[in-house]
Write an enzyme that holds these catalytic residues in place. Structure first.
Site, PDB file in Angstrom:
ATOM      1  N   ASP A 153     -24.521  -8.100 -18.548  1.00  0.00           N
ATOM      2  CA  ASP A 153     -25.532  -7.762 -18.138  1.00  0.00           C
ATOM      3  C   ASP A 153     -25.919  -6.092 -18.310  1.00  0.00           C
ATOM      4  OD1 ASP A 153     -27.843  -7.797 -20.912  1.00  0.00           O
ATOM      5  OD2 ASP A 153     -29.118  -8.894 -19.172  1.00  0.00           O
TER       6      ASP A 153
HETATM    7  C1  BGC Z   1     -30.202  -8.171 -22.173  1.00  0.00           C
HETATM    8  C2  BGC Z   1     -29.088  -9.103 -23.126  1.00  0.00           C
HETATM    9  C3  BGC Z   1     -29.190  -8.027 -24.163  1.00  0.00           C
HETATM   10  C4  BGC Z   1     -28.145  -6.885 -23.619  1.00  0.00           C
HETATM   11  C5  BGC Z   1     -27.801  -5.972 -24.810  1.00  0.00           C
HETATM   12  C6  BGC Z   1     -29.515  -6.587 -22.304  1.00  0.00           C
HETATM   13  O1  BGC Z   1     -31.361  -5.568 -21.705  1.00  0.00           O
HETATM   14  O2  BGC Z   1     -31.034  -8.138 -20.689  1.00  0.00           O
HETATM   15  O3  BGC Z   1     -29.736  -9.542 -23.659  1.00  0.00           O
HETATM   16  O4  BGC Z   1     -28.112  -8.844 -24.817  1.00  0.00           O
HETATM   17  O5  BGC Z   1     -29.642  -6.023 -22.811  1.00  0.00           O
HETATM   18  O6  BGC Z   1     -28.454  -5.177 -25.678  1.00  0.00           O
END
Ligand code: BGC
Length: 740
Positions: free
Chosen positions: A268
């Site tokens: 993530d």
């Molecule tokens: C989120 C993800 C997301 C990523 C990119 C993170 O803060 O938890 O689900 O895909 O950001 O935007």
């Protein structure tokens, strides 16, 4: 409205004509598409330097990672996910870059998709969102999300598929297959145990193995083994003291060893926290880090990522063996060969009418009619001359906000506009706001284009709404939650189960002045409804995307017969939910899932708590009568199967769809088990008066529980029941059987 955009002629096939390659008389093996992907991976790897390998393991911009230009291996480009293709952002900033050709179709939230209980809708969703991603030249879609709905406060429940592992498993698979049919990887998130947003960066989740395997992992397992997902995203939280994005147990032991996952593990954004653990504990690609004293705002910090220079130095010094980077690069190359270097994949399409209509169809299948006393709905336009529409969510933009799933939509039809369009000259629509929440906020430099600030007092707003409602033939209240922080939005949870902004009082007042009232909840979460007995009809409307207003209007006016059912339990109060009654919530450093496997209806059943609305509940404008369930045998062998059959008849006056649900109950077991568990469902369409037979065939997997001591699934011989129902609390027929 729809001007098809001509495809960009960005030729990712450049690898086949890259200078190095054409200099040779024949293609290197890794470019030869007649060879197997595994052969091509090994060949590509043999051409790569250590630096090139390491460069593939971490971001080079907010959403991309390096390819190997020298070898014609393209970059990887990720996009959020999961409800539409995110607007282009700057190389190094979250802010949108201001492109004029990146407005997508916003599809309904995944809670709505799950509420359709229709795997065809899932396949359609995956196909069209995959086409949008492909057109925008993204080879990884950051979605779908399948974290289980543990608490109604989780700010991100709207991005997931509800509380039941079986339902989420069945719905996630076709989505993945649809996306990947475009040569775009689905990146299933957030693995695992990311069941709340509050403290998501600090919390260590303590969960027993049974709950882990029976509740929290099955949808991920189905995504990997049945959906054949090409990518998985780790979660922010910890499990067994290790960050989920660099977790021996989750990534190495379960995902790779037990499930044989051969795709790529993406962190993530900011989920990697340590170089050594990231090297050894399963993550392949690091994104979004702000490392070692660097801040989020520091530009071009990518070389300082945990899996960048620090990794390279360890490899160069010999402290870390080259096989560690090779392991990761193999997974990344597998992604590349499956996506960007697959010359047969289609070109995709973006922002098309076809996609918008697909979104509308999914929305119409997911809207849930929760209550409909005296057939208040649908609105009979032959008798209705004046409709009062009340509530902020009738006009508030919902595609912008909510965190990473925020979208720059090509357009968004509000419920108010949808109703106006549908009723046309047939009925006058009058609008009053009724309450004022906080103003809509933009996200990532994208505004909502709305100024909805209102300085009037709550009393004034309620008074105006009641005046308007009292003279109307029908009142539609459209409220619920929204995408602001602390509502249905990433990074935070809701503070309570209650509706915000004084809506409870407003709804009660509206019910007093007009009995022809429909209450529509726009939310991704359950809310408390102290006024439930005061209002005749309630609709769960979710976040429906681009075609929201049209979809909602079609159900409210009866053009479409509602057929969605709830993918999670609506508790009367928070304490009815196990996470809140027994669990440590929200936890700061430690969060303990004391409720274990008793999540959602499993807890309601066990404690005999009547929910406000049950898992699996949803009404129709027609009625269905269930026959008596029969089994093809009384006794099933351990390696055999058993088939249950039941007839269902449409006893009303119009065509409709019914979601027939099979639950299995283990009558006696050596360990505590839920009273019943969903093990089958079928959404069938019936004309007025029509009768159909529904069959469910199960094997012992439907009877099994996870035995943590043996670390295996066990079906204990003995007595079981198959229960067929219209919801988890509306069982229409049951039959007993034995497992030999
Ligand atoms: C989120 C993800 C997301 C990523 C990119 C993170 O803060 O938890 O689900 O895909 O950001 O935007």
């Amino acid at each position: 409205m729809f001007k098809p955009i001509k495809p960009f002629l960005i030729l990712l096939l450049s690898y086949s004509i890259s200078a190095k390659v054409t200099a040779q008389s024949s293609l290197p093996l890794y470019l030869d598409e007649t060879k197997s992907i595994e052969q091509r991976i090994e060949d590509a790897l043999s051409h790569m330097t250590l630096e090139e390998k390491v460069a593939m393991c971490h971001a080079q911009s907010k959403f991309s990672s390096a390819g190997v230009p020298r070898l014609g291996i393209p970059e990887n480009w990720m996009t959020d996910g999961p409800h539409g293709i995110r607007a282009e952002v700057f190389w190094d900033k979250w802010d949108q870059a201001g492109w004029t050709n990146d407005s997508c179709i916003a599809f309904p939230a995944l809670t709505c998709l799950a509420a359709s209980w229709n795997t065809d809708m899932s396949a359609l969703y995956g196909k069209v969102i995959g086409e949008e991603a492909r057109y925008r030249n993204k080879n990884v879609l950051l979605g779908p999300g399948v974290n289980i709905y543990r608490t109604p406060l989780n700010g991100r429940n709207f991005e997931y598929m509800g509380e039941d592992p079986y339902l989420a498993s069945k719905m996630v698979v076709p989505y993945i297959q649809g996306v990947q049919s475009n040569g775009v990887a689905a990146c299933v998130k957030h693995f695992a145990l990311n069941n709340q947003e509050i403290n998501r960066h600090t919390v260590n989740v303590n969960v027993d193995d049974r709950a882990l395997y029976e509740i929290y992992l099955p949808a991920f397992k189905a995504a990997v083994q049945e959906g054949k997902a090409w990518a998985i995203m780790g979660a922010y939280n910890k499990y067994k003291g290790q960050w989920a994005c660099q977790n021996q147990y989750l990534l190495n032991d379960i995902l790779r060893k037990e499930w044989s996952f051969d795709g790529v593990v993406v962190s993530d954004w900011g989920g990697v926290n340590d170089t050594k653990q990231a090297i050894y504990h399963g993550v392949d690609m690091e994104f979004g880090s702000w490392t070692d004293g660097l801040t989020m705002g520091t530009s071009n910090a990518y070389d300082n990522y945990f899996l960048a220079k620090p990794f390279l130095r360890l490899l160069q010094s010999g402290e870390v063996k080259e096989e560690e980077v090779d392991r990761k690069v193999r997974n990344i190359l597998r992604l590349v060969f499956r996506t960007t270097m697959n010359t047969k994949r289609s070109w995709g399409s973006f922002g098309t009418e076809e996609h918008a209509l697909a979104g509308r169809k999914i929305a119409q299948e997911g809207i849930v009619l929760l209550k409909n006393k005296n057939n208040t709905l649908p609105i009979d336009l032959s008798k209705t001359k004046k409709i009062a529409v009340i509530g902020e969510n009738a006009m508030k933009v919902m595609t912008v906000g909510g965190g990473s799933s925020s979208l720059k939509a090509r357009y968004e039809i509000s419920p108010l506009d949808g109703l106006r369009k549908r009723t046309g000259a047939q009925a006058e629509i009058v609008y009053a706001r009724g309450y004022a929440g906080e103003v809509s906020k933009g996200q990532d430099g994208l505004g909502t284009g709305q100024n909805i600030s209102d300085n009037r007092s709550p009393e004034e707003l309620v008074k105006e709404a009641c005046e308007v409602a009292k003279d109307a033939d029908f009142v539609v209240f459209i409220g619920g939650l929204n995408k602001n922080d602390g509502q249905d939005s990433e990074g935070n949870d809701r503070a309570s189960l209650d509706l915000p902004y004084g809506q409870d009082l407003l709804i009660s007042e509206l019910a007093k002045v007009n009995r022809n009232l429909a209450v529509v909840m726009i939310s991704g979460n359950a809310v408390a409804m102290p006024w439930v007995n005061e209002v005749p009809s309630i609709v769960q409307g979710w976040y429906l995307g681009t075609e929201a207003g049209n979809a909602l209007a079609s159900v409210l006016t009866g053009d479409v017969n509602p057929s969605g059912k709830l993918p999670f339990t609506f508790p009367v109060k928070l304490q009815d939910n196990g996470a809140h009654k027994l669990g440590v919530y929200p936890g700061n450093s430690e969060e303990t899932y004391n409720e274990s496997i008793f999540v959602g209806y499993r807890r309601a059943d066990k404690e005999k708590i009547s929910p406000l609305f049950s898992f699996g509940h949803g009404l129709s404008y027609t009625t269905f009568q269930y026959g008596k369930v029969t089994a093809d045998k009384r006794e099933m062998t351990a390696d055999g199967k058993i088939t249950f059959t039941i007839s269902v008849k449409n006893t009303g006056k119009r065509e409709g769809q019914e979601i027939v649900q099979l639950y299995i109950s283990d009558l006696k077991s050596s360990l505590p088990r839920p009273v019943k568990e969903l093990k089958g469902f079928d959404k069938i369409s019936l004309k007025a008066g029509e009768e159909k037979t529904v069959t469910f065939t199960v094997d012992k997997t439907a009877l099994s529980f996870f035995n943590a001591d043996k670390h295996e699934w066990v079906a204990e011989p003995g007595d079981f029941e198959a229960l067929i129902g219209a919801s988890s609390t509306d069982i229409r027929s049951k039959t007993a059987f034995r497992l030999k």
